[in-house]
Design an enzyme around this catalytic site. Structure first.
Site, mmCIF file in Angstrom:
data_model
loop_
_atom_site.group_PDB
_atom_site.id
_atom_site.type_symbol
_atom_site.label_atom_id
_atom_site.label_comp_id
_atom_site.label_asym_id
_atom_site.label_seq_id
_atom_site.Cartn_x
_atom_site.Cartn_y
_atom_site.Cartn_z
ATOM 1 N N CYS A 1 0.699 -1.247 -0.005
ATOM 2 C CA CYS A 1 -0.207 0.233 -0.013
ATOM 3 C C CYS A 1 0.983 1.032 0.002
ATOM 4 O O CYS A 1 1.937 1.217 -0.575
ATOM 5 C CB CYS A 1 -0.946 0.066 1.134
ATOM 6 S SG CYS A 1 -2.535 1.243 0.787
ATOM 7 N N ASP B 1 -3.273 1.281 10.329
ATOM 8 C CA ASP B 1 -4.320 2.077 10.277
ATOM 9 C C ASP B 1 -4.860 1.993 11.711
ATOM 10 O O ASP B 1 -5.604 2.856 12.281
ATOM 11 C CB ASP B 1 -5.420 1.640 9.338
ATOM 12 C CG ASP B 1 -5.045 2.059 7.976
ATOM 13 O OD1 ASP B 1 -5.400 3.082 7.506
ATOM 14 O OD2 ASP B 1 -4.422 1.078 7.350
HETATM 15 P P1 RI2 Z 1 0.056 6.327 6.896
HETATM 16 C C1 RI2 Z 1 -3.396 3.636 4.441
HETATM 17 O O1 RI2 Z 1 -4.893 3.281 4.470
HETATM 18 C C2 RI2 Z 1 -2.918 2.211 4.255
HETATM 19 O O2 RI2 Z 1 -3.535 0.999 4.751
HETATM 20 C C3 RI2 Z 1 -1.571 2.442 5.080
HETATM 21 O O3 RI2 Z 1 -0.734 1.363 5.514
HETATM 22 C C4 RI2 Z 1 -2.249 3.379 6.487
HETATM 23 O O4 RI2 Z 1 -3.128 4.153 5.890
HETATM 24 C C5 RI2 Z 1 -1.085 4.235 6.820
HETATM 25 O O5 RI2 Z 1 -0.785 5.324 6.231
HETATM 26 P P2 RI2 Z 1 -5.993 3.891 3.036
HETATM 27 O O6 RI2 Z 1 -6.439 5.378 3.840
HETATM 28 O O7 RI2 Z 1 -0.596 7.276 8.006
HETATM 29 O O8 RI2 Z 1 -5.147 3.838 2.038
HETATM 30 O O9 RI2 Z 1 1.347 5.818 7.265
HETATM 31 O O10 RI2 Z 1 -7.055 3.007 3.179
HETATM 32 O O11 RI2 Z 1 0.475 7.233 5.711
#
Ligand code: RI2
Length: 329
Positions: free
Chosen positions: A132, A201
């Site tokens: 991701c 998350d």
């Molecule tokens: P940072 C994202 O969720 C991903 O799952 C990623 O690992 C997590 O947030 C943390 O991201 P989504 O919003 O806070 O893409 O480290 O569903 O950037």
């Protein structure tokens, strides 16, 4: 309730919902920014109760955007905590603005410490795999690369929304040799990987990590290949409610992210599941890297209690605020 919510606040909420604003950290900062805008833009009567009702309504709108990333409620409750001690609208307005700024600064400062602690855990000449797009994880990878510890990174596509492409672009901008792979190729390449580094998350009090769907499969493949898995997570992604038995809800998004709309019509009738996150149990995680230090997942509850105290009072305050927010709706 009469008072109009400012358009920029609603826009932020809409962008979080549609994932134009995404990533647990960015979601939290945007929610804090929205609370601040709401406080600045309050045009109601100079009555504290009216202001509080208005700001709780804003909180409720933000809280209803996405359910899983605990960073979002943690941002909102960080700002609301203490509001009950304010004595005038101006006082309350300043409280919200100050706490929002404080929260945003705290989240940005955390990156530096996490990359500092995390990079040291990457061996020289390593190949890393990430999933991701996590800013916290990327910060570790970029720092480790600068220190000469990383030779290449496998970045998963991360279907269905392809956040892995943002990761690949960012890695390339930093000159890091990057190999984009489909999510299904993780086990195939794992023999060539030294460390898996992912974001979070939400972190539960037992050390389980909720992260982008597919993380738990990657963890399984990593464990099988004896590859260490590190989670980069700021402490504001730890979920206090899990310490009193609450579960972290897993968001399911529209089937249309997975299949063409026509497939869902009466004639085709296919059922589609689109869970966005999964849960990696603590046994599959080697370390959680936070801005206050590196912990084994089994010590997640210590981080929570470090922040919220052993008597759980602060968590109860959160639940109280949550109840008020829901009642205001
Ligand atoms: P940072 C994202 O969720 C991903 O799952 C990623 O690992 C997590 O947030 C943390 O991201 P989504 O919003 O806070 O893409 O480290 O569903 O950037």
């Amino acid at each position: 309730m009469g008072l109009e919510i400012p358009r920029p606040v609603l826009d932020i909420a809409e962008k979080i919902k549609s994932m134009e604003i995404r990533g647990a950290g960015r979601i939290a900062r945007s929610a804090a920014e929205a609370m601040k805008i709401a406080a600045v833009e309050y045009r109601g009567v100079a009555d504290l109760k009216s202001f509080n009702q208005y700001i709780y309504r804003v909180a409720e709108i933000l809280l209803s955007t996405r359910p899983t990333a605990v960073s979002l409620p943690n941002a909102v409750f960080y700002i609301l905590t203490g509001l009950e001690n304010t004595i005038s609208v101006n006082d309350a307005r300043e409280h919200v603005i100050r706490k929002a700024d404080e929260f945003i600064k705290m989240t940005l400062d955390a990156y530096d410490k996490i990359s500092d602690f995390g990079a040291k855990r990457i061996k020289y000449n390593s190949t890393v795999l990430t999933h991701c797009h996590s800013t916290a994880a990327l910060n570790i990878i970029i720092r480790a690369f600068k220190e000469g510890r990383i030779v290449k990174v496998y970045s998963t596509e991360t279907r269905p929304l392809f956040q892995g492409r943002i990761t690949a672009r960012t890695l390339l901008e930093h000159g890091i040799p990057t190999i984009q792979i489909p999510d299904s190729a993780v086990r195939y390449v794992m023999h060539d990987v030294d460390h898996v580094v992912v974001g979070a998350d939400a972190v539960a009090c037992n050390g389980a990590v909720v992260n982008k769907i597919g993380t738990s499969q990657i963890a399984l493949a990593a464990k099988e290949a004896r590859v260490r898995l590190y989670v980069a997570s700021e402490t504001y992604k730890f979920s206090p409610e899990t310490a009193i038995g609450e579960l972290i809800p897993i968001e399911e998004r529209s089937p249309e992210e997975i299949v063409p709309r026509i497939w869902l019509s009466e004639r085709k009738k296919i059922k589609v599941m689109n869970p966005v996150f999964d849960i990696t149990p603590p046994e599959y995680i080697d370390l959680i890297i936070t801005e206050i230090g590196i912990i084994p997942p089994q010590l997640a509850s210590y981080v929570l209690f470090e922040i919220y105290g052993w008597n759980l009072d602060k968590i109860k305050t959160r639940l109280m605020i949550k109840t008020i927010v829901e009642e205001e709706d």
